[in-house]
Structure formats: structure tokens, C-alpha cells
Design a protein around this motif. Structure first.
Motif, PDB file in Angstrom:
ATOM      1  N   VAL A   1     -47.373 -16.736  79.360  1.00 36.29           N
ATOM      2  CA  VAL A   1     -48.439 -16.114  79.420  1.00 36.29           C
ATOM      3  C   VAL A   1     -48.862 -15.161  80.780  1.00 36.29           C
ATOM      4  CG1 VAL A   1     -49.636 -17.532  76.648  1.00 36.29           C
ATOM      5  CG2 VAL A   1     -49.164 -17.668  79.650  1.00 36.29           C
ATOM      6  N   ALA A   2     -48.609 -15.442  81.596  1.00 42.08           N
ATOM      7  CA  ALA A   2     -48.929 -13.825  82.016  1.00 42.08           C
ATOM      8  C   ALA A   2     -47.938 -14.257  83.769  1.00 42.08           C
ATOM      9  CB  ALA A   2     -50.217 -15.471  83.001  1.00 42.08           C
ATOM     10  N   GLY A   3     -48.258 -13.087  84.326  1.00 42.74           N
ATOM     11  CA  GLY A   3     -47.281 -13.166  85.308  1.00 42.74           C
ATOM     12  C   GLY A   3     -48.108 -12.079  86.760  1.00 42.74           C
ATOM     13  N   GLY A   4     -47.133 -12.182  88.002  1.00 44.83           N
ATOM     14  CA  GLY A   4     -47.851 -11.719  89.145  1.00 44.83           C
ATOM     15  C   GLY A   4     -46.679 -11.463  90.039  1.00 44.83           C
ATOM     16  N   GLY A   5     -46.940 -10.841  90.922  1.00 48.77           N
ATOM     17  CA  GLY A   5     -46.839 -11.190  92.264  1.00 48.77           C
ATOM     18  C   GLY A   5     -47.147 -10.577  93.317  1.00 48.77           C
ATOM     19  N   ARG A   6     -46.052 -10.008  94.718  1.00 56.55           N
ATOM     20  CA  ARG A   6     -47.316  -9.085  95.470  1.00 56.55           C
ATOM     21  C   ARG A   6     -46.341  -8.077  95.756  1.00 56.55           C
ATOM     22  NH1 ARG A   6     -49.978  -9.478 100.643  1.00 56.55           N
ATOM     23  NH2 ARG A   6     -50.933 -11.406 100.268  1.00 56.55           N
ATOM     24  N   TYR A   7     -47.060  -7.086  95.793  1.00 56.12           N
ATOM     25  CA  TYR A   7     -46.170  -5.495  95.794  1.00 56.12           C
ATOM     26  C   TYR A   7     -47.425  -4.957  97.385  1.00 56.12           C
ATOM     27  CZ  TYR A   7     -50.578  -5.303  93.236  1.00 56.12           C
ATOM     28  OH  TYR A   7     -52.103  -5.936  92.724  1.00 56.12           O
ATOM     29  N   ASP A   8     -46.323  -4.424  97.963  1.00 58.69           N
ATOM     30  CA  ASP A   8     -47.611  -3.578  99.141  1.00 58.69           C
ATOM     31  C   ASP A   8     -48.025  -2.490  99.282  1.00 58.69           C
ATOM     32  OD1 ASP A   8     -48.441  -6.242 100.032  1.00 58.69           O
ATOM     33  OD2 ASP A   8     -46.352  -6.851 101.211  1.00 58.69           O
ATOM     34  N   ASP A   9     -47.114  -1.500  98.655  1.00 56.05           N
ATOM     35  CA  ASP A   9     -47.779  -0.825  98.215  1.00 56.05           C
ATOM     36  C   ASP A   9     -48.459   0.162  97.660  1.00 56.05           C
ATOM     37  OD1 ASP A   9     -45.622  -0.298 100.338  1.00 56.05           O
ATOM     38  OD2 ASP A   9     -43.772   0.588  99.779  1.00 56.05           O
ATOM     39  N   LEU A  10     -49.488  -0.205  97.153  1.00 56.60           N
ATOM     40  CA  LEU A  10     -50.379  -0.124  96.326  1.00 56.60           C
ATOM     41  C   LEU A  10     -50.732   1.133  96.515  1.00 56.60           C
ATOM     42  CD1 LEU A  10     -51.280  -1.481  93.639  1.00 56.60           C
ATOM     43  CD2 LEU A  10     -53.546  -1.732  94.905  1.00 56.60           C
ATOM     44  N   VAL A  11     -51.449   1.393  97.786  1.00 59.95           N
ATOM     45  CA  VAL A  11     -52.145   2.945  98.041  1.00 59.95           C
ATOM     46  C   VAL A  11     -51.508   3.947  97.965  1.00 59.95           C
ATOM     47  CG1 VAL A  11     -54.746   1.701  96.753  1.00 59.95           C
ATOM     48  CG2 VAL A  11     -53.664   2.235  99.713  1.00 59.95           C
ATOM     49  N   LYS A  12     -50.070   3.536  98.776  1.00 59.77           N
ATOM     50  CA  LYS A  12     -49.857   4.518  99.881  1.00 59.77           C
ATOM     51  C   LYS A  12     -49.530   5.336  99.383  1.00 59.77           C
ATOM     52  CE  LYS A  12     -45.942   3.820 103.068  1.00 59.77           C
ATOM     53  NZ  LYS A  12     -44.683   3.176 103.353  1.00 59.77           N
ATOM     54  N   ARG A  13     -49.418   5.805  98.044  1.00 56.46           N
ATOM     55  CA  ARG A  13     -49.065   7.179  98.001  1.00 56.46           C
ATOM     56  C   ARG A  13     -50.166   8.189  98.123  1.00 56.46           C
ATOM     57  NH1 ARG A  13     -50.550   7.132  92.465  1.00 56.46           N
ATOM     58  NH2 ARG A  13     -48.940   9.115  91.834  1.00 56.46           N
ATOM     59  N   PHE A  14     -51.448   7.235  98.051  1.00 59.14           N
ATOM     60  CA  PHE A  14     -52.789   8.159  98.187  1.00 59.14           C
ATOM     61  C   PHE A  14     -53.105   8.665  99.620  1.00 59.14           C
ATOM     62  CE2 PHE A  14     -52.816   6.266  93.561  1.00 59.14           C
ATOM     63  CZ  PHE A  14     -53.936   6.999  93.027  1.00 59.14           C
TER      64      PHE A  14
END
Lengths: 491, 491
Positions: free
Chosen positions: B331-344
Motif C-alpha cells: 500500500v506504500a513505497g518509497g526510498g532515497r533518491y539523491d539527485d532530486l534537484v540536480k537537474r535545476f
């Protein structure tokens, strides 16, 4: 990856005319809508959340808002050919929903809807291309008892969200009365009738004398431009002005004035009768003219609706951007529109409803001090020893189990100043500190940041000494002491 | 009007893949989201409602959902040239918001968001092109304490909405451990590595032996088609299988198994260390393996995330469409993603978060009887004499002031049968009747519709006589008697 061309960085911006809402902007709105939904529910209205996307065909084009006649919709074409669009209000989707599901819905169908709508128009200051609406409508009830119910519910709603009685008034008018007036003037249809309708719409802005001029020869407007008039003689314009200014001390007198204005017109007399029924029903339920009043000067939407029209105004004064006092003004409006689903089914279905201006009402509640101003920031537990993160997590766990909003500082803990800056930015009322020394002695430091901020502004040295904003307590008293400060009982 | 051409009537339909939500479908979801927001708030997360419309440029394309890799967005071009689109999730807008407002936001920034997202994909049974997401993310916190916090909050959230302890489990894995495994296999990058990753993704469906075959020569799938394998030898495939099946009785044992699987790989050991820290932090706060567990068989999203990965599963059994027992599932999932705003911004900013499947969780609550089943319909006051509408309105007013949901019948009152049919369709628990005779005698008839329905199904004649579902009471006892029935205390 190495083979990809370097792309220029995307701009981190909302599209023009859109915005984001942060923190209490979101929660205060949600809380207000929840209260409104509570009243609607009590009245037997059912929630409806229609899809945000409609076919352009189903959406059609019948915007009620005369202030913004030219806006468009955001639309695009599907691969297979259908044109889709974002809904621009909650009424057009209601028409589609009722036509689609009418065999499964009760009749009458009372429904409420709240959510964003989108308008593809030029954005301006405070005017966004996505905003919230909050509507309640009754479909399939021809009786004006349905209109009276909507008015009563609107009054209850305003009080429920925090507008006290005396600070609002719901005004009721009726399009049929105006039709009667136009009929006795011999202006049932045609270009001159439309010009008269457009002039009436300006009554809010230019008042009685302005409308008199505009119905006659014309008028110099504020900018110095000359606006041509409709060209009626004073005699001819008389019934319109009599209609607009017919509000008297009592509902009975107002209705007498209206009867005089519509003369022998059958539709006009029907309209007056409807207003009388509404007034009687409301009076019998205890909604006196201090809350809901028959007032033919309400002209907003009169061109769109087909029967009773209502508008809720907040009567308390605010200062406008130039520091002048003025009434807060309209926060909700609605009325009867009897052709709701005819486009789809060919059958006329009576409907009446109201739309609350969500942002306006929120602004009013802020103005009245009903929202905002409360401590919303969490207690911040600082990190003095990054190897003891479990200890700090344990503290916030205790606080949360006691219902106290709390968080551990999760940035780089090396610089304590940064942690205090963070607590400040979070609007934290309290910071909790437990260094190695405190740990050893079984104590913690509690920093009262609200008191600290007050002291920093205007305390004397004596006061600083007497009432330190940081003090030491046994670790076991964490929850107890924090709660005492949050409850405003000091240390 | 006469001059206008006759248009064909528009179809009253939602666009393909869209739907409307009625009544309790809306209110139950709102109530669940409100409870979730309460937990998030307690943890110091701030609400964010970003605009539904983004520039295509800002939105980019980094969908986390490996089940739906090919979906598109709903996009259109502005008159001035910009391409706009409806958001397809709540993570891409978070990246844009954080990049845009990072100087005004606290760091770390904990935020939650709930609302509809849109996917321009082929609709299927139960798969819509507009659906709700509910996310919580922490941006700017490199420490795995942030991941542990998200897991704890997820467990608290599930319990708060009504999933009892024991009926759910939050499983935690770590992408870095997998990276370590691939490193010791000599598969740091390249086509074979990608093939291995794709194979791992199938672990949920094909299990250990299936993955073993697919990593080796290949496998006959359920449809009888032969799926080519990656071509690894059994020895080569060993570390991957060791990783996937490393879950043991205790977290310590599991971690030992993982350490063995990653050998000397630095990144792999870092991943194991992170899992150990998470397990320690959670254990210290009382979240034992009955609620949150290290489980390397969690592979969903492992290709997307860069560090810890979590998934919440409901462990109680339901019957699937074929009547077979199976676990309710994720019913839920997630995790760490360390490049979130790098694009910007060009700067890597660490982020970790979770997304709750709103519809799945609602379905689970329904399954557990936590929502639904309660009386939601209003008391319906019937209209026996249309000239006494004020009397009937007065009754519903009394009921509402007592907090009882009530409405007057607003359709044509001529046919009483229609009024009772209406009450039935509204799910009304009670109908109130006051004809001229009753009015004269100062009484009303109260019809217990729930009892009536039960009796109609299985009562004997004696029972009908003993416990009539319709009875007369003094008008003054309206509220008292209605409440008694609603409280289940009979007449």
C-alpha cells in the motif's frame, strides 16, 4: 550517459499565473472546507468529486462569472481525436454528471463539490489560473423552498467557519422580477433590452445616479471617457430604477415596491411571489433580515440566473490598499438556473445553488483573526552528538505520543548555530538540547524560543536574569515541561 | 436563438479513463487523508500544494513507477509558446518547488503533499488516468536517520488510519547493497548489469527459482513463451540470489548475510552499514521487526532509488477475484533518491520519501470494515401538505441543530410513494410524517426505515405487530425519538 548531449538546465518556475501553497495556506483552507462540508452534510448534501478533465464537448461554455466573460479553458487534443479540457468551474461538470448518472441519483439531488478549477486567462495581481471553488447545488427541485434552503445553509456555513452573526448578510433578488420590469417597459427582447441588462450590471459600481445617466444620454466615467447611454427617457428608465432601489425597511414594504414596479406582468408577479415565499420560509425558521434579506440591488449574476439570485456579503470594514475603510464585500453568490442539463438531454431540469469564494472567505477569516496567529512550528530537538541520534529520536517519540508536534534536526549537526537558525525558520516554539554533559547528569536544556524572541526585543537585564529563556530540567520531565510552555504557563 | 443552427446534443460522459466519485467515496478518502496529514504534521512535516499544471520543461521525466514505464503526460502548448502539462506525480513538482524556493525553505525541508495526479496512458480495469497520491519527503537530509523517520512515520500512519499492528509490515532494503553485489560480480555497468536489474525486478512474480533460471539460460513463462536468460553461470548468479534471499530470523543475521554477499565492495558495505543504523534507530524507538524489518527481497523501485528503499505491505488475507486467498499486499513505497534537484541547480540534494497508494489503502480499510457500513443517509422529513413547507423546514432545523443530518423532500410531494422511494435511495434511516390529522393532534409519525427493511426481509406477523416500524409520538419529542433510533436504542 556520456553520449547524451548536455541539456540546458530547466527553469525552476511555476507556469505564469500558477502558484504553490505552503504549510498553513494549505491546512487552513482544508480545515475551512472541512467545516463547510460538515454543514452541507448536515443539510443532506452529498459530496461529489468529478474528474478534473472533461471533454470540451461536455464542458460547453456557460460561465456564470460576468466579471470574466472572455476567459478560455486549458484544452488539448487526444491522440484519437477527442478534445479534452480542464474544468473551469464546478457547475458545468455537475450538469454532465447529472445527465450521465441521473437514473442512479436521487431526485432531487443535493450535492456539494470543492476543488480547484482552471481558467486560461491573462493572470493579474492576485488573479491566478488555478483556484478553489466550493459549491452546493440542488438539482431537480422546482420549488423555491430549495432556494430558501440554500440561503439558510449559506448563513449557517458562514457562522460555522467563524463569521459572527452581524458581520454578514445574505441578500436575495429574483431575475423574474427584473424580467417583469423589462416586460412592462416593453423591453422583452432585442438590443435595447441587452443594453439595459448590461447597464444594470454596473449598479454596484456607479450607483443609482450612474445607472440613471447610463440608461439615458450617457455618462462621463472616472477616467474622463464619455460612455454612451441606452437612450431611454427618464420616464422609460423609471421602472428599472424603481426595481433597483426598491429595498425598504421591511420585507413586506420591499415586496410592495416590487409589485408596483412589475405592474401587471405575470412573470414579474411570479417573481415577487417567489421572493415572498422565500422570505416567509426563512422567517419561520428564524432567519430574520439581520441574516437574510430581500434586496433587489443585488445584480451580480442576474443575467445568468433564471429565478432567485443570492449573494453573501461580509459587512465588517477593512482598510483597502490605499488605507481607506471599505466593507469586506462579497464572499459567495448563486441562484437558480433552470436549464442545467438541457444541453445533454433536451429536458429542462431545475437547479439552484451557491458558490463560495474560497480564497475570499479565507482572507476574511484571516482579517477577523479567526485563522493564523497560532503556534504551528514543531518542538525542535537539537543534535549535540550525532552518535546518539537514537536518544534524540526517542525524545521526539515521547513528545509525539503526548500529541506534541516535534522533530529532530536532520541536517549536518556540526554547527549548533545552524540548528538554532533552522529552529527559527521552522517557527519552533521550543528547542531541546542534550549534550554529553547533560546526558551524564540526566538533564536536558529547554530553550523557550518565543519568550526568547520577546525578551530579545524589549527585556531589561533584570528581566533576563529573572526569567531566563533557557533552563535545565530533569530528562524525565521533558514532556511535562514542554507542554507547560506550550500551554502558556511558563516554566 | 431561432437563427442558431441546431447543434447535436453533447454526450454526457467523462473522458475515457476518468471517473467521478460520489458521497462516501469522497468523504472517506478525505477523512483518511486528514488522519494521515495529522501524523505527518506531528512529525514536523509541512503541507505543500503545488500547482497541478507545470511547464513540461520543469516536469522532466523521471517516473519512479517501474510498473508503468511508458506512460505519458497530458500536455498542451500555450499561445505564447510554452508547453504545459498536468503533473504525473508529486515528486517532480517537489523537485521544482525546492529548486525554486530553496532560499526561503528550511533545510532539511520536510513536506507532505496529497492530491490528484494525471497519467496519459491507456486506461484499464481499475486503472484511471486521474488518481490520488499522498507523499511525504525529507529534502536536504543526507543522514539515514531521515529514512528511519519515514519508516516509523509510515508505521504510525497505517495504525492511525485503522490498520492494526500485526496486519502490516514495513520492509526495508538498500540499493547500495545491490550495487555492492553487482560490483563483486563485476557488473558495475553495461548491458548485462541492466539485464540483471530487470531480472531482479521480477523477483516478486517469479520467486527465487524463477530468478535463478532468468539469470541463467532462461525460462518458460506461464503463457508458455520461452524467456531468454541473462546467461550467467550458477556461480556468477550466486551473489544476486544470496542478496535476494538473505532475510533471516533476526536483523543481525540478515545483515551478516548481506555482508557476506557484498564481500569487499565499499559501496556494498556502506549499504549494509546504513541498514544496520536504520535497524538500530528503529529498535531504540520501539519499532521492532513486527512492524519494520530489514528485508532484501523488496525489489520494487530498486532501480530508481539510490539508497534505502521501503515498502509497506498489508499481511492480512483477502479473496481475489477468483476466490483464492492471497495477502492484501503493498500500500506504500518509497526510498532515497539523491539527485532530486540536480537537474535545476546542478547541485545534488539528498532526499528521501514515501508515497501512499491512496486507493489501495482505502480498499484495505474497506476490507477490514474500518470504513463504510455506518448510516450516512439523512433523516427525511416528508411533505404531506405543500403549504406547510415552513413546518417541515422547522423540523429539519431542529434536527440539524441537534447535530442530526436531515432534509425536507423537495421534489413534487403529490405522490407519497415517490417520497418513500426517495428516502430509500438516500439511504435514509428514518422518515418523518406529519399530515393534517397529525398536525391537528400535535403528533408526528416516525418510520424506522432500517428496522422496516429488516422486518420486511424476515419478520413474522407477530413480530410485525410487536415491533411496528412506524409509530406515533408527540411532535415535541421529534429530536429525542429520532436520536434514540439512530443510537440503536429502538423506540
Amino acid at each position: 550517459m556520456a553520449k547524451e548531449k548536455k541539456q540546458p538546465r530547466p527553469k525552476a518556475e511555476t507556469p505564469k499565473g500558477f502558484r504553490d501553497y505552503f504549510g498553513t495556506e494549505v491546512t487552513e483552507r482544508a480545515e475551512m472546507l472541512r467545516k463547510i462540508a460538515g454543514v452541507y452534510h448536515l443539510y443532506g448534501f452529498e459530496a461529489l468529486e468529478s474528474s478534473a478533465v472533461e471533454t470540451v464537448e461536455a464542458l460547453g461554455k456557460f460561465l456564470p462569472d460576468v466579471d470574466r466573460p472572455n476567459e478560455g479553458v486549458f484544452a488539448w487534443q487526444e491522440d484519437e481525436g477527442d478534445w479534452l479540457a480542464l474544468r473551469y468551474d464546478l457547475t458545468a461538470p455537475l450538469a454532465r454528471v447529472y445527465a450521465q448518472h441521473r437514473n442512479d441519483l436521487p431526485t432531487p439531488y443535493r450535492r456539494y463539490a470543492m476543488g480547484p478549477v482552471w481558467r486560461n486567462e491573462k493572470p493579474g495581481p492576485g488573479r491566478f489560473r488555478q483556484f478553489y471553488q466550493c459549491d452546493a447545488d440542488t438539482v431537480g427541485a422546482p420549488s423555491v423552498a430549495a432556494d430558501a434552503e440554500i440561503c439558510a445553509m449559506l448563513a449557517d456555513t458562514l457562522e460555522q467557519v467563524g463569521i459572527p452573526r452581524g458581520d454578514y448578510i445574505v441578500r436575495v433578488n429574483n431575475r423574474k422580477v427584473l424580467n417583469g420590469v423589462l416586460e412592462v417597459m416593453g423591453l422583452d427582447e432585442g438590443a435595447q433590452r441587452d443594453a439595459v441588462l448590461r447597464t444594470i450590471d454596473k449598479f454596484d459600481k456607479v450607483g443609482e445616479s450612474g445607472v440613471r445617466e447610463l440608461l439615458g444620454k450617457g455618462r462621463l466615467d472616472a477616467s474622463g471617457a464619455y460612455i454612451d447611454g441606452v437612450g431611454l427617457s427618464d420616464d422609460q428608465a423609471g421602472p428599472v430604477l424603481a426595481f433597483l432601489t426598491s429595498k425598504a425597511e421591511t420585507a413586506a414594504r420591499t415586496l410592495d415596491n416590487l409589485r408596483a414596479a412589475v405592474g401587471e406582468s405575470a412573470i414579474g408577479l411570479e417573481g415577487v411571489q417567489e421572493l415572498e415565499t422565500i422570505a416567509d420560509l426563512l422567517e419561520a425558521q428564524g432567519y430574520g433580515p439581520d441574516r437574510i434579506v430581500i434586496d433587489p440591488s443585488v445584480v451580480r449574476g442576474l443575467g445568468y440566473y433564471t429565478g432567485p439570485v443570492f449573494e453573501a456579503e461580509l459587512t465588517f470594514e477593512i482598510l483597502d490598499e490605499k488605507g481607506r475603510k471599505r466593507q469586506f464585500g462579497s464572499v459567495a453568490g448563486g441562484g437558480r438556473y433552470d436549464d442545467l442539463v438541457k444541453r445533454f438531454t433536451g429536458q429542462a431540469v431545475p437547479a439552484t445553488g451557491v458558490s463560495i469564494g474560497v480564497d475570499r472567505l479565507l482572507a476574511a477569516l484571516r482579517e477577523k483573526g479567526r485563522i493564523g496567529g497560532t503556534v504551528e512550528g514543531p518542538v525542535v530537538v537539537t543534535v549535540m552528538d550525532r552518535d546518539r541520534m537514537a536518544d534524540y529520536q526517542h525524545m521526539v517519540g515521547e513528545l509525539r505520543r503526548a500529541g506534541i508536534r516535534a522533530e529532530v534536526y536532520l541536517g549536518n549537526p556540526k554547527n549548533f548555530g545552524n540548528q538554532m537558525k533552522y529552529a527559527d525558520r521552522r517557527g519552533a516554539p521550543i528547542a531541546v538540547i542534550e549534550g554529553g554533559d547533560e546526558k551524564e547528569r540526566g538533564v536536558i536544556q529547554i530553550k523557550d524560543l518565543i519568550l526568547g524572541a520577546q525578551m530579545a526585543e524589549n527585556a531589561t537585564l533584570e528581566e533576563w536574569k529573572e526569567r531566563p529563556s533557557q533552563f535545565e530540567v530533569p530528562r524525565a520531565q521533558l514532556v511535562e515541561k514542554v507542554r507547560k510552555i506550550l500551554d502558556g504557563q511558563g516554566q
